[in-house]
Structure formats: C-alpha cells, structure tokens
Design a protein around this motif. Structure first.
Motif, PDB file in Angstrom:
ATOM      1  N   LYS A  38       0.818  -1.215   0.000  1.00 15.86           N
ATOM      2  CA  LYS A  38       0.000   0.000   0.000  1.00 15.86           C
ATOM      3  C   LYS A  38       0.850   1.263   0.000  1.00 15.86           C
ATOM      4  CE  LYS A  38      -3.885  -2.195   0.301  1.00 15.86           C
ATOM      5  NZ  LYS A  38      -4.781  -2.247  -0.832  1.00 15.86           N
ATOM      6  N   ASP A  39       1.961   1.231   0.741  1.00 16.32           N
ATOM      7  CA  ASP A  39       2.803   2.413   0.848  1.00 16.32           C
ATOM      8  C   ASP A  39       4.208   1.965   1.244  1.00 16.32           C
ATOM      9  OD1 ASP A  39       3.599   5.069   0.992  1.00 16.32           O
ATOM     10  OD2 ASP A  39       2.936   5.325   3.062  1.00 16.32           O
ATOM     11  N   SER A  40       5.207   2.666   0.775  1.00 14.40           N
ATOM     12  CA  SER A  40       6.577   2.385   1.191  1.00 14.40           C
ATOM     13  C   SER A  40       7.304   3.709   1.395  1.00 14.40           C
ATOM     14  CB  SER A  40       7.305   1.535   0.155  1.00 14.40           C
ATOM     15  OG  SER A  40       7.467   2.252  -1.043  1.00 14.40           O
ATOM     16  N   GLU A  41       8.184   3.732   2.379  1.00 16.83           N
ATOM     17  CA  GLU A  41       8.962   4.927   2.688  1.00 16.83           C
ATOM     18  C   GLU A  41      10.415   4.523   2.911  1.00 16.83           C
ATOM     19  OE1 GLU A  41       7.246   6.538   6.224  1.00 16.83           O
ATOM     20  OE2 GLU A  41       5.435   7.215   5.215  1.00 16.83           O
ATOM     21  N   TYR A  42      11.311   5.370   2.456  1.00 10.90           N
ATOM     22  CA  TYR A  42      12.728   5.199   2.732  1.00 10.90           C
ATOM     23  C   TYR A  42      13.094   6.253   3.761  1.00 10.90           C
ATOM     24  CZ  TYR A  42      17.757   5.412   2.179  1.00 10.90           C
ATOM     25  OH  TYR A  42      19.098   5.428   2.425  1.00 10.90           O
ATOM     26  N   TRP A  43      13.472   5.836   4.967  1.00 10.87           N
ATOM     27  CA  TRP A  43      13.745   6.760   6.057  1.00 10.87           C
ATOM     28  C   TRP A  43      15.173   7.267   6.059  1.00 10.87           C
ATOM     29  CZ3 TRP A  43      11.139   3.624  10.553  1.00 10.87           C
ATOM     30  CH2 TRP A  43       9.755   3.693  10.413  1.00 10.87           C
ATOM     31  N   GLY A  44      16.049   6.686   5.276  1.00 15.09           N
ATOM     32  CA  GLY A  44      17.422   7.150   5.201  1.00 15.09           C
ATOM     33  C   GLY A  44      18.340   6.400   6.148  1.00 15.09           C
ATOM     34  N   VAL A  45      19.562   6.921   6.264  1.00 16.49           N
ATOM     35  CA  VAL A  45      20.560   6.311   7.130  1.00 16.49           C
ATOM     36  C   VAL A  45      20.379   6.883   8.534  1.00 16.49           C
ATOM     37  CG1 VAL A  45      23.022   6.006   7.570  1.00 16.49           C
ATOM     38  CG2 VAL A  45      22.170   6.031   5.237  1.00 16.49           C
ATOM     39  N   ARG A  46      20.253   5.985   9.506  1.00  9.55           N
ATOM     40  CA  ARG A  46      20.065   6.395  10.894  1.00  9.55           C
ATOM     41  C   ARG A  46      21.037   5.631  11.787  1.00  9.55           C
ATOM     42  NH1 ARG A  46      15.097   9.036  12.095  1.00  9.55           N
ATOM     43  NH2 ARG A  46      13.999   9.421  10.166  1.00  9.55           N
ATOM     44  N   THR A  47      21.357   6.226  12.912  1.00  8.11           N
ATOM     45  CA  THR A  47      22.246   5.589  13.879  1.00  8.11           C
ATOM     46  C   THR A  47      21.480   4.520  14.641  1.00  8.11           C
ATOM     47  OG1 THR A  47      23.436   7.671  14.111  1.00  8.11           O
ATOM     48  CG2 THR A  47      23.793   6.003  15.817  1.00  8.11           C
ATOM     49  N   LEU A  48      22.111   3.371  14.809  1.00 10.52           N
ATOM     50  CA  LEU A  48      21.507   2.267  15.542  1.00 10.52           C
ATOM     51  C   LEU A  48      21.728   2.451  17.034  1.00 10.52           C
ATOM     52  CD1 LEU A  48      22.868  -0.624  13.298  1.00 10.52           C
ATOM     53  CD2 LEU A  48      20.588   0.370  13.218  1.00 10.52           C
ATOM     54  N   ALA A  49      20.866   1.860  17.841  1.00  9.60           N
ATOM     55  CA  ALA A  49      21.016   1.940  19.291  1.00  9.60           C
ATOM     56  C   ALA A  49      22.211   1.119  19.758  1.00  9.60           C
ATOM     57  CB  ALA A  49      19.744   1.451  19.976  1.00  9.60           C
ATOM     58  N   TYR A  50      22.532   0.070  19.035  1.00  6.52           N
ATOM     59  CA  TYR A  50      23.676  -0.767  19.352  1.00  6.52           C
ATOM     60  C   TYR A  50      24.221  -1.333  18.048  1.00  6.52           C
ATOM     61  CZ  TYR A  50      20.007  -4.284  18.962  1.00  6.52           C
ATOM     62  OH  TYR A  50      18.964  -5.040  18.514  1.00  6.52           O
ATOM     63  N   LYS A  51      25.452  -1.813  18.085  1.00  2.00           N
ATOM     64  CA  LYS A  51      26.066  -2.345  16.875  1.00  2.00           C
ATOM     65  C   LYS A  51      25.363  -3.627  16.435  1.00  2.00           C
ATOM     66  CE  LYS A  51      30.854  -0.856  17.289  1.00  2.00           C
ATOM     67  NZ  LYS A  51      32.238  -1.337  17.395  1.00  2.00           N
ATOM     68  N   ILE A  52      25.148  -3.738  15.146  1.00  2.00           N
ATOM     69  CA  ILE A  52      24.613  -4.957  14.544  1.00  2.00           C
ATOM     70  C   ILE A  52      25.591  -5.362  13.450  1.00  2.00           C
ATOM     71  CG2 ILE A  52      22.718  -6.013  13.282  1.00  2.00           C
ATOM     72  CD1 ILE A  52      20.863  -3.888  14.446  1.00  2.00           C
ATOM     73  N   ASN A  53      26.185  -6.524  13.569  1.00  2.00           N
ATOM     74  CA  ASN A  53      27.165  -7.014  12.593  1.00  2.00           C
ATOM     75  C   ASN A  53      28.262  -5.979  12.320  1.00  2.00           C
ATOM     76  OD1 ASN A  53      25.553  -9.271  12.403  1.00  2.00           O
ATOM     77  ND2 ASN A  53      24.508  -8.559  10.562  1.00  2.00           N
ATOM     78  N   LYS A  54      28.757  -5.362  13.367  1.00  2.00           N
ATOM     79  CA  LYS A  54      29.826  -4.365  13.313  1.00  2.00           C
ATOM     80  C   LYS A  54      29.417  -3.076  12.607  1.00  2.00           C
ATOM     81  CE  LYS A  54      33.442  -7.836  13.471  1.00  2.00           C
ATOM     82  NZ  LYS A  54      34.637  -8.381  12.836  1.00  2.00           N
ATOM     83  N   ASN A  55      28.121  -2.823  12.457  1.00  2.00           N
ATOM     84  CA  ASN A  55      27.628  -1.590  11.838  1.00  2.00           C
ATOM     85  C   ASN A  55      27.022  -0.700  12.909  1.00  2.00           C
ATOM     86  OD1 ASN A  55      28.068  -2.071   8.971  1.00  2.00           O
ATOM     87  ND2 ASN A  55      26.591  -3.728   9.235  1.00  2.00           N
ATOM     88  N   ARG A  56      27.335   0.585  12.831  1.00  2.00           N
ATOM     89  CA  ARG A  56      26.767   1.557  13.762  1.00  2.00           C
ATOM     90  C   ARG A  56      25.561   2.284  13.157  1.00  2.00           C
ATOM     91  NH1 ARG A  56      29.767   2.655  18.175  1.00  2.00           N
ATOM     92  NH2 ARG A  56      31.936   1.989  18.183  1.00  2.00           N
ATOM     93  N   LYS A  57      25.416   2.236  11.865  1.00  2.00           N
ATOM     94  CA  LYS A  57      24.314   2.903  11.170  1.00  2.00           C
ATOM     95  C   LYS A  57      23.658   1.930  10.220  1.00  2.00           C
ATOM     96  CE  LYS A  57      26.253   7.486  11.445  1.00  2.00           C
ATOM     97  NZ  LYS A  57      26.408   8.759  10.776  1.00  2.00           N
ATOM     98  N   GLY A  58      22.484   2.297   9.736  1.00  2.00           N
ATOM     99  CA  GLY A  58      21.791   1.438   8.791  1.00  2.00           C
ATOM    100  C   GLY A  58      20.767   2.210   7.990  1.00  2.00           C
ATOM    101  N   HIS A  59      20.449   1.693   6.811  1.00  2.00           N
ATOM    102  CA  HIS A  59      19.396   2.256   5.968  1.00  2.00           C
ATOM    103  C   HIS A  59      18.061   1.690   6.453  1.00  2.00           C
ATOM    104  CE1 HIS A  59      21.889   4.025   2.749  1.00  2.00           C
ATOM    105  NE2 HIS A  59      22.731   3.038   3.030  1.00  2.00           N
ATOM    106  N   TYR A  60      17.127   2.557   6.786  1.00  2.00           N
ATOM    107  CA  TYR A  60      15.815   2.128   7.268  1.00  2.00           C
ATOM    108  C   TYR A  60      14.790   2.253   6.140  1.00  2.00           C
ATOM    109  CZ  TYR A  60      17.024   1.923  12.227  1.00  2.00           C
ATOM    110  OH  TYR A  60      17.560   1.575  13.443  1.00  2.00           O
ATOM    111  N   ALA A  61      13.940   1.227   6.021  1.00  2.00           N
ATOM    112  CA  ALA A  61      12.851   1.239   5.043  1.00  2.00           C
ATOM    113  C   ALA A  61      11.582   0.789   5.752  1.00  2.00           C
ATOM    114  CB  ALA A  61      13.164   0.309   3.885  1.00  2.00           C
ATOM    115  N   PHE A  62      10.451   1.343   5.330  1.00  2.00           N
ATOM    116  CA  PHE A  62       9.162   1.064   5.961  1.00  2.00           C
ATOM    117  C   PHE A  62       8.161   0.684   4.879  1.00  2.00           C
ATOM    118  CE2 PHE A  62       5.057   2.814   7.535  1.00  2.00           C
ATOM    119  CZ  PHE A  62       4.906   2.000   8.640  1.00  2.00           C
ATOM    120  N   LEU A  63       7.442  -0.414   5.089  1.00  2.00           N
ATOM    121  CA  LEU A  63       6.441  -0.880   4.130  1.00  2.00           C
ATOM    122  C   LEU A  63       5.110  -1.086   4.837  1.00  2.00           C
ATOM    123  CD1 LEU A  63       8.520  -3.733   2.459  1.00  2.00           C
ATOM    124  CD2 LEU A  63       7.998  -1.544   1.433  1.00  2.00           C
TER     125      LEU A  63
END
Length: 169
Positions: A38-63
């Motif tokens: 119905k709808d999709s949004e790209y929220w951009g690169v945001r800082t994570l609350a904790y590291k995930i797979n040695k990454n501090r940031k991530g691209h967020y997407a919403f569907l």
C-alpha cells in the motif's frame, strides 16, 4: 487480507539507490505471493542503538502491506537470507494510518499530546517542582524529615584520627 507494517534495516555501506532497490525487491516478492504494498517509505541512514554485525548505522525502510501470511513469511525468509538486510520487524495492524509515518513527519507537524506547545512560558522559566525534588543540586548536608533535621556525616576526618588496623598490613 491482514494488514502489516514492516521495517527493514540494511547495511550502512549501501548506496541510497541500492537501499531503495531492496524495497522494490521485497515489494515484488509480496506481489508474486498474492499481496500488495500500500505504501513504502525510505527513512534514510540512521544511527543504531547498538552495533549490529559491526555496523553503527543502517538504511531504514518502511512498508505498509496487505498480504496473506504466507506472502509475509516468504518475504521475511528471503530478507533474513539476504546479505544486505540486517534486521526485519513485521507487525500486524488493524488499520493503516493515513499520510506519512511518524518518522517522516516534520517535528512541527507532530501532535504534542498532553504537553501542549508550552508557548505560555517565558525564556528560562520552568514549572513548579513536586515535593522531593532538589532545587540546589546539593548531594549532602542537611535533610529534613518531618520536624527534625539530620546531617549526613562525612567520616574522612575520623579516619585520620583512628589508629590503623593490624589486619590491613
């Protein structure tokens, strides 16, 4: 069909076009299995609350989707196998909200709830404090308990006058 909301977090080293391509990829997976996006949004690169797979940031997407559970399970399975996707969150909702998500709204447009806009305050003015809140930030000194006052003792002076204990040597 049931309504779902999905949030995908992709690796930070992807480009914006690649991250938006992931949205299209998972949208086609849902469409192939009988669902619709119905709808999709790209929220951009945001800082994570904790590291995930040695990454501090991530691209967020919403569907926002309307899909059978089999389509959602297949989309989640493929997302978990995809190397670029770090996390997937799927939530079943009763109804989709109209307009952009809270993350995409401008800060001024958001509902302030019961706080109001606090426009009646002057610069530097604060509200009344409740009982028990400290005004002076003092950590020691005199404390009042009903009608009596007690002072917090500091035994540093007492230590200097005491003789050393034999078991400390």
């Amino acid at each position: 069909m049931p309504l779902y909301e999905h949030v995908l977090i992709a690796r930070q080293d992807l480009s914006n076009a690649q991250a938006e391509g992931l949205i299209e990829h998972f949208s086609t997976v849902l469409a192939d299995n009988g669902g619709t996006v119905k709808d999709s949004e790209y929220w951009g690169v945001r800082t994570l609350a904790y590291k995930i797979n040695k990454n501090r940031k991530g691209h967020y997407a919403f569907l926002r989707t309307d899909a059978p559970s089999a389509a959602v399970q297949e989309m989640e399975r493929l997302a978990r196998l995809h190397d670029d996707v770090m996390r997937v969150l799927t939530v079943r909702v009763d109804a989709h909200q109209e307009g952009p998500s809270v993350q995409m709204q401008r800060r001024d447009d958001r509902d302030r709830g019961d706080r109001g806009d606090r426009g009646d305050r002057r610069d530097g003015e604060r509200g009344e404090r409740r009982d028990g809140d400290r005004r002076d930030g003092d950590r020691g000194g005199e404390r009042r308990f009903g009608d009596r006052a007690e002072t917090r003792g500091d035994d540093r002076g007492d230590r200097e006058q005491r003789a050393p204990r034999a078991d400390r040597f």
